[in-house]
Design an enzyme around this catalytic site. Structure first.
Site, short mmCIF file in Angstrom:
data_model
loop_
_atom_site.label_atom_id
_atom_site.label_comp_id
_atom_site.label_asym_id
_atom_site.label_seq_id
_atom_site.Cartn_x
_atom_site.Cartn_y
_atom_site.Cartn_z
N VAL A 14 0.88 -1.38 -0.03
CA VAL A 14 -0.10 -0.03 0.23
C VAL A 14 0.88 1.32 -0.12
CG1 VAL A 14 -1.88 1.33 1.26
CG2 VAL A 14 -1.79 -1.11 1.26
N GLU A 21 -10.54 5.87 5.31
CA GLU A 21 -11.34 5.60 4.47
C GLU A 21 -11.00 4.24 3.89
OE1 GLU A 21 -14.40 4.81 2.47
OE2 GLU A 21 -14.37 7.17 2.80
N VAL A 52 -11.65 0.01 5.48
CA VAL A 52 -12.62 -0.89 5.30
C VAL A 52 -12.77 -0.97 3.78
CG1 VAL A 52 -14.93 -1.62 5.82
CG2 VAL A 52 -13.44 -0.66 7.67
N GLY A 91 -11.04 -1.33 1.33
CA GLY A 91 -9.84 -0.97 0.20
C GLY A 91 -10.43 0.45 -0.63
N ILE A 107 -13.40 0.62 -1.98
CA ILE A 107 -14.78 1.02 -2.08
C ILE A 107 -15.13 2.08 -1.03
CG2 ILE A 107 -16.92 0.12 -1.38
CD1 ILE A 107 -15.51 -2.75 -1.75
N GLY A 111 -1.85 -14.66 -5.07
CA GLY A 111 -1.41 -13.53 -4.21
C GLY A 111 -2.45 -12.97 -3.57
N GLU A 115 -2.08 -14.24 2.29
CA GLU A 115 -0.88 -14.41 2.87
C GLU A 115 -0.30 -15.65 3.00
OE1 GLU A 115 0.82 -11.61 3.36
OE2 GLU A 115 -0.64 -10.15 2.93
N LYS A 160 -13.18 -4.78 10.48
CA LYS A 160 -13.99 -3.90 9.61
C LYS A 160 -15.32 -3.85 10.14
CE LYS A 160 -10.96 -5.53 5.82
NZ LYS A 160 -10.93 -6.22 4.64
#
Length: 400
Positions: free
Chosen positions: A12, A124, A127, A129, A131, A182, A185, A200
């Protein structure tokens, strides 16, 4: 110029740096000011990175630099990430994060700390990603009493269930495929045991219902007990399996909140959400049912949400943030076991099934295996009704 520091350069963090660089012109126009990365806090060298000249090892450089107005925390966890977030907020710097664990455990105190120091704390991307869900809950749906939130909140488990349903794979084979692609994990525990979805739904519930909900208050089950037999029985009756996080307002104001696999009718929009996609349905007393859908994780979708929060800070600077909720407590949550619903039950060594149930079938079922759907009842009523009918292999709710 708004100077940004990024804490962490993993999937990220690198995505945030790339989006800020690639879309700099459009971001600057929409934020009404240029935004640039001044520092990236790392724990090792990245000699091939185009941002290597901005990489530092010492957080105090960021903390003490008056030019840095926004800190992006994408380290994960609740150790150093919490310490650095608190130090940044105390220094009057706004913090943007994708760290669902930190927000779920410490969101209330960090929001309070931000207010005390004239900063903002935005999350934001924590939760769903990419969206949009946090801002719609806090702004677009603000005129509603939120009655219920139900969501497919974890893309890894949704992918595994999709491959079990569509591809006929076992749980173990579907998990390995998710890891090879991928989507999971090397240690998938947080996903397959439901902990990620739990964090979440805690964040969404805290925001929607106004008091902090802690993960320890949320009964949580993952998908590890589901088998091909359960997939086949569900399909025979027009249902699919989904791991759902749910928060339901009770008449006394408390929340019934939990995470567990559910049978979902094929006609329900959530049933058609497949692969790594997420979907969240929100029921308001004025708006009715609304649904948010999209990729729930990934480098670019998550970076998109993080950068949008950075832009929000740039436009509103040090004005008080709109995100807030009250402290939590033991009185916020009602026992999930008391919630009435229909149930899917699979028995072994059973000669019969209770009266009034809908019995299910599948090819090549072993002798003594019986599966059925019950009428609406609480968990305690279910357990009482099954006494003497064989060994319960699985009992999960049906989403009504």
């Amino acid at each position: 110029m708004i100077h940004v520091a990024i804490l962490g350069y993993g999937v990220v963090g690198s995505g945030v740096a790339e989006v800020l660089h690639e879309n700099a012109g459009a971001i600057g126009r929409r934020a009404e000011e240029e935004i640039g990365v001044k520092y990236i806090l790392v724990r090792r060298d990245y000699p091939d990175s185009p941002f290597r000249d901005r990489m530092v090892r010492d957080f105090s450089l960021i903390e003490q630099d008056p030019q840095v107005e926004v800190v992006v925390e994408v380290m994960g966890g609740t150790g150093a990430a919490k310490e650095y977030t608190e130090r940044a907020l105390r220094a009057g710097k706004s913090v943007v994060t994708a760290n669902k664990e930190l927000v779920a455990e410490h969101g209330y105190e960090l929001l309070q700390l931000a207010r005390e120091h004239g900063a903002r704390y935005l999350f934001e991307a924590s939760v769903g990603g990419g969206i949009p869900i946090i801002r719609p809950l806090s702004q677009c749906l603000a005129a509603n009493e939120i009655e219920e939130i139900t969501g497919i909140l974890n893309g890894t488990t949704n992918y595994i269930l999709t491959r079990m349903i569509r591809g006929g794979l076992s749980f173990e084979a579907a998990l390995k495929e998710a890891q090879d692609n991928g989507y999971a994990e090397a240690d998938p525990t947080a996903d397959i045991q439901g902990h990620d979805a739990c964090r979440k739904i805690c964040i969404l519930a805290s925001l929607a219902f106004g008091r902090h909900i802690y993960p320890r208050q949320v009964p949580t089950q993952g998908i590890t007990e589901l088998t091909g037999a359960d997939v086949a029985y569900a399909g025979s009756a027009g249902y699919r399996w989904k791991l759902l996080g749910r928060a339901i307002r009770q008449a006394d104001g408390r929340l019934c909140i939990y995470v567990a696999p559910h049978l979902v009718e094929e006609e329900n929009p959530l049933s058609g959400v497949e692969d790594v996609f997420n979907a969240i349905t929100v029921k308001g007393n004025a708006v009715g049912d609304v649904m948010f859908y999209g990729r729930g994780a990934g480098k670019r979708p998550t970076a998109s949400a993080v950068v949008a929060d950075v832009m929000d800070v740039a436009k509103h600077r040090k004005g008080p943030g709109e995100l807030s909720w009250a402290p939590g407590g033991e009185d916020t949550v009602a026992p999930a076991d008391a919630l009435e619903s229909r149930w899917y039950v699979r028995l072994a060594e059973a000669a019969a099934v209770p009266e009034g149930v809908q019995e299910l079938t599948r090819p090549d079922a072993p002798a003594g295996e019986r599966a059925f759907l019950t009428g609406a009842m609480s968990g305690a009523q279910l357990r009482a009704s099954l006494s003497g009918f064989g060994r319960v292999v699985l009992a999960q709710r049906v989403l009504d």
